[in-house]
Design a protein around this motif. Sequence first.
Motif, short mmCIF file in Angstrom:
data_model
loop_
_atom_site.label_atom_id
_atom_site.label_comp_id
_atom_site.label_asym_id
_atom_site.label_seq_id
_atom_site.Cartn_x
_atom_site.Cartn_y
_atom_site.Cartn_z
N TYR A 12 -1.82 -5.46 5.29
CA TYR A 12 -2.23 -5.54 3.89
C TYR A 12 -3.38 -4.57 3.68
CZ TYR A 12 -3.83 -7.11 -0.63
OH TYR A 12 -4.19 -7.13 -1.95
N ASN A 13 -3.12 -3.51 2.96
CA ASN A 13 -4.13 -2.49 2.62
C ASN A 13 -4.89 -1.99 3.86
OD1 ASN A 13 -3.37 -2.68 -0.03
ND2 ASN A 13 -5.04 -4.02 -0.61
N GLN A 14 -4.16 -1.44 4.80
CA GLN A 14 -4.76 -0.95 6.04
C GLN A 14 -4.54 0.55 6.24
OE1 GLN A 14 -6.71 -2.61 8.28
NE2 GLN A 14 -6.73 -4.15 6.68
N ASP A 40 2.67 -6.51 3.52
CA ASP A 40 2.49 -7.73 2.72
C ASP A 40 1.94 -7.41 1.34
OD1 ASP A 40 2.71 -10.46 2.34
OD2 ASP A 40 0.74 -10.89 3.19
N ALA A 41 2.73 -6.67 0.54
CA ALA A 41 2.39 -6.32 -0.84
C ALA A 41 1.12 -5.47 -0.94
CB ALA A 41 2.29 -7.56 -1.71
N SER A 42 0.98 -4.52 -0.02
CA SER A 42 -0.19 -3.64 -0.06
C SER A 42 -0.22 -2.83 -1.35
CB SER A 42 -0.15 -2.66 1.12
OG SER A 42 -0.31 -3.33 2.34
N SER A 45 -1.73 3.08 0.27
CA SER A 45 -0.62 3.91 0.76
C SER A 45 -0.06 3.43 2.10
CB SER A 45 -1.07 5.37 0.86
OG SER A 45 -2.11 5.50 1.80
N SER A 46 -0.30 2.20 2.47
CA SER A 46 0.24 1.65 3.71
C SER A 46 1.76 1.76 3.77
CB SER A 46 -0.17 0.18 3.89
OG SER A 46 -1.55 0.06 4.08
N GLY A 47 2.43 1.50 2.66
CA GLY A 47 3.89 1.58 2.63
C GLY A 47 4.42 2.97 2.92
N ILE A 48 3.76 3.98 2.41
CA ILE A 48 4.16 5.37 2.65
C ILE A 48 3.97 5.72 4.12
CG2 ILE A 48 3.59 7.78 2.12
CD1 ILE A 48 2.76 6.70 -0.71
#
Length: 83
Positions: A12-14, A40-42, A45-48
Amino acid sequence: MNTTISIIIPIYNQEKRLARCLDSLIEQTYSNIEILCVNDASTDSSGIILETYKRRDARIKVFTHDVNKNAGGARNTAINNAS
């Protein structure tokens, strides 16, 4: 015996630490691992970053929550999808 080890990473936002974490895991000498990353719904840009690493290494599996389920919910998602 060649046992597969499942490594679970709730995220999460890491964005500042994520690349270092994943680099460390993919450089391990024991290569029979699966790396289960749960975004977990970050909102950063964690998803990228996760998608980039997933394309680089087939051992990385990415799961994404639309709603934050906290660390426990993220771990449960990974456990349910572990080999």
